[in-house]
Design a protein around this motif. Structure first.
Motif, short mmCIF file in Angstrom:
data_model
loop_
_atom_site.label_atom_id
_atom_site.label_comp_id
_atom_site.label_asym_id
_atom_site.label_seq_id
_atom_site.Cartn_x
_atom_site.Cartn_y
_atom_site.Cartn_z
N SER A 102 -0.97 -7.72 -1.91
CA SER A 102 -2.15 -6.90 -2.17
C SER A 102 -3.13 -6.97 -1.00
O SER A 102 -3.68 -5.95 -0.58
CB SER A 102 -2.82 -7.38 -3.45
N VAL A 103 -3.34 -8.17 -0.48
CA VAL A 103 -4.24 -8.32 0.67
C VAL A 103 -3.70 -7.57 1.88
O VAL A 103 -4.43 -6.85 2.57
CB VAL A 103 -4.46 -9.82 0.99
N PHE A 104 -2.40 -7.70 2.14
CA PHE A 104 -1.80 -6.99 3.27
C PHE A 104 -1.91 -5.48 3.09
O PHE A 104 -2.21 -4.75 4.05
CB PHE A 104 -0.33 -7.38 3.44
N ALA A 105 -1.67 -4.99 1.88
CA ALA A 105 -1.73 -3.55 1.63
C ALA A 105 -3.13 -3.00 1.87
O ALA A 105 -3.29 -1.88 2.35
CB ALA A 105 -1.28 -3.24 0.21
N SER A 106 -4.14 -3.79 1.55
CA SER A 106 -5.51 -3.30 1.69
C SER A 106 -6.11 -3.53 3.07
O SER A 106 -7.01 -2.80 3.48
CB SER A 106 -6.41 -3.91 0.61
N THR A 107 -5.63 -4.51 3.82
CA THR A 107 -6.27 -4.82 5.11
C THR A 107 -5.55 -4.23 6.32
O THR A 107 -6.20 -3.98 7.34
CB THR A 107 -6.39 -6.34 5.31
N THR A 108 -4.25 -4.04 6.24
CA THR A 108 -3.53 -3.59 7.45
C THR A 108 -3.98 -2.24 7.99
O THR A 108 -4.02 -2.07 9.21
CB THR A 108 -2.00 -3.61 7.24
N PRO A 109 -4.37 -1.25 7.14
CA PRO A 109 -4.87 -0.01 7.76
C PRO A 109 -6.13 -0.24 8.58
O PRO A 109 -6.32 0.39 9.63
CB PRO A 109 -5.15 0.90 6.55
N PHE A 110 -6.98 -1.16 8.12
CA PHE A 110 -8.22 -1.44 8.86
C PHE A 110 -7.94 -2.21 10.16
O PHE A 110 -8.62 -2.00 11.16
CB PHE A 110 -9.21 -2.20 7.98
N ILE A 111 -6.97 -3.09 10.11
CA ILE A 111 -6.59 -3.80 11.34
C ILE A 111 -6.05 -2.80 12.36
O ILE A 111 -6.41 -2.85 13.54
CB ILE A 111 -5.55 -4.90 11.03
N GLY A 112 -5.20 -1.88 11.91
CA GLY A 112 -4.69 -0.83 12.80
C GLY A 112 -5.80 0.05 13.33
O GLY A 112 -5.81 0.42 14.52
N LEU A 113 -6.75 0.40 12.47
CA LEU A 113 -7.87 1.23 12.90
C LEU A 113 -8.72 0.52 13.94
O LEU A 113 -9.19 1.14 14.90
CB LEU A 113 -8.72 1.61 11.68
N ILE A 152 -0.80 1.65 8.92
CA ILE A 152 -0.42 2.41 7.73
C ILE A 152 1.02 2.12 7.35
O ILE A 152 1.35 1.98 6.17
CB ILE A 152 -0.66 3.92 7.97
N PHE A 153 1.89 2.00 8.33
CA PHE A 153 3.31 1.68 8.08
C PHE A 153 3.44 0.37 7.32
O PHE A 153 4.13 0.29 6.30
CB PHE A 153 4.04 1.61 9.43
N VAL A 154 2.76 -0.67 7.78
CA VAL A 154 2.82 -1.97 7.12
C VAL A 154 2.20 -1.89 5.73
O VAL A 154 2.74 -2.46 4.76
CB VAL A 154 2.13 -3.05 7.98
N ALA A 155 1.11 -1.15 5.58
CA ALA A 155 0.44 -1.03 4.29
C ALA A 155 1.32 -0.34 3.25
O ALA A 155 1.33 -0.74 2.08
CB ALA A 155 -0.87 -0.26 4.44
N VAL A 156 2.07 0.66 3.67
CA VAL A 156 2.95 1.37 2.73
C VAL A 156 4.00 0.41 2.17
O VAL A 156 4.24 0.38 0.96
CB VAL A 156 3.61 2.58 3.42
N PHE A 157 4.60 -0.39 3.03
CA PHE A 157 5.59 -1.37 2.56
C PHE A 157 4.95 -2.42 1.67
O PHE A 157 5.50 -2.78 0.63
CB PHE A 157 6.33 -2.02 3.73
N ALA A 158 3.78 -2.92 2.07
CA ALA A 158 3.11 -3.96 1.28
C ALA A 158 2.76 -3.43 -0.11
O ALA A 158 2.98 -4.12 -1.11
CB ALA A 158 1.85 -4.45 1.99
N TYR A 159 2.24 -2.22 -0.18
CA TYR A 159 1.87 -1.65 -1.48
C TYR A 159 3.11 -1.40 -2.35
O TYR A 159 3.11 -1.71 -3.54
CB TYR A 159 1.09 -0.35 -1.29
N THR A 160 4.15 -0.86 -1.74
CA THR A 160 5.39 -0.59 -2.48
C THR A 160 6.00 -1.88 -3.00
O THR A 160 6.38 -1.98 -4.17
CB THR A 160 6.40 0.15 -1.58
N TYR A 161 6.08 -2.88 -2.15
CA TYR A 161 6.62 -4.17 -2.57
C TYR A 161 5.78 -4.78 -3.69
O TYR A 161 6.31 -5.37 -4.63
CB TYR A 161 6.68 -5.14 -1.39
N HIS A 162 4.46 -4.67 -3.56
CA HIS A 162 3.57 -5.20 -4.59
C HIS A 162 3.87 -4.56 -5.93
O HIS A 162 3.96 -5.25 -6.96
CB HIS A 162 2.11 -4.95 -4.18
N GLN A 163 4.03 -3.25 -5.95
CA GLN A 163 4.29 -2.54 -7.20
C GLN A 163 5.65 -2.92 -7.80
O GLN A 163 5.78 -3.07 -9.01
CB GLN A 163 4.21 -1.02 -6.99
N ILE A 164 6.65 -3.08 -6.96
CA ILE A 164 7.99 -3.46 -7.45
C ILE A 164 7.94 -4.85 -8.08
O ILE A 164 8.46 -5.07 -9.18
CB ILE A 164 9.02 -3.39 -6.31
#
Length: 188
Positions: A102-113, A152-164
């Motif tokens: 969850s933390v990775f999914a929410s923070t990685t777009p900001f790190i990339g930005l 965004i690439f890392v966030a998509v995987f983190a969010y998908t994995y979190h949901q699974i």
């Protein structure tokens, strides 16, 4: 391809390279967490499914491999409170690893930005120092956007994995709740 990577490395700001390295480390960690937890939860789910099936077919208590078995064995009497305690412990165990995803999914777009902003600022600095043409601007901005795309690439995987994993955890808790209900119903 290799020349493009070397060229990208030489033109990029050190902060942008650092951001890309950090995102790569995040990606490795989140894949490790996901696959480790996925396979362990699958194994656990198989055990609980078999235990529930045995209970529904007339077994007097849960299987030896069921998570609830530890709580039933150590208690002198089987009560709703003991089974609820087992459910709480199972919920805690089943949801391990979800926080980091969850933390990775929410923070990685900001790190990339952040990497993109630093790289764009660097591009504007170079434009100000020389007679900047549109090719310098477009090249600098396109290189800068690599960091945002990576985040965004890392966030998509983190969010998908979190949901699974969240769904797998829910299934395990549901099986345990059904077993708990079946045991309490047999006592009544």
């Amino acid at each position: 391809m290799i020349n493009n990577l070397i060229d990208f490395y030489l033109k990029s700001h050190p902060v942008t390279i650092g951001v890309l390295i950090l995102l790569s480390i995040y990606f490795i960690i989140l894949n490790w967490v996901f696959f480790y937890r996925y396979f362990s939860l699958n194994s656990w789910l198989t055990n609980e499914s078999a235990s529930l099936e045995a209970l529904l077919l007339g077994a007097s208590t849960v299987n030896e491999n069921s998570f609830l078995n530890n709580f039933i064995r150590t208690s002198h009497t089987i009560s709703k409170e003991v089974l609820d305690l087992g459910m709480l412990a199972a919920t805690k165990e089943a949801t391990k690893g979800l926080s980091i995803l969850s933390v990775f999914a929410s923070t990685t777009p900001f790190i990339g930005l952040f990497g993109t902003v630093v790289s764009i600022l660097d591009t504007f600095t170079h434009i100000g120092q020389s007679s900047g043409s549109m090719s310098i601007i477009s090249s600098g901005v396109s290189d800068a956007l690599v960091a945002t795309a990576s985040g965004i690439f890392v966030a998509v995987f983190a969010y998908t994995y979190h949901q699974i994993l969240k769904r797998k955890s829910f299934e395990i808790i549901s099986y345990l709740q059904m077993q708990s209900d079946a045991i309490i119903a047999r006592k009544a």
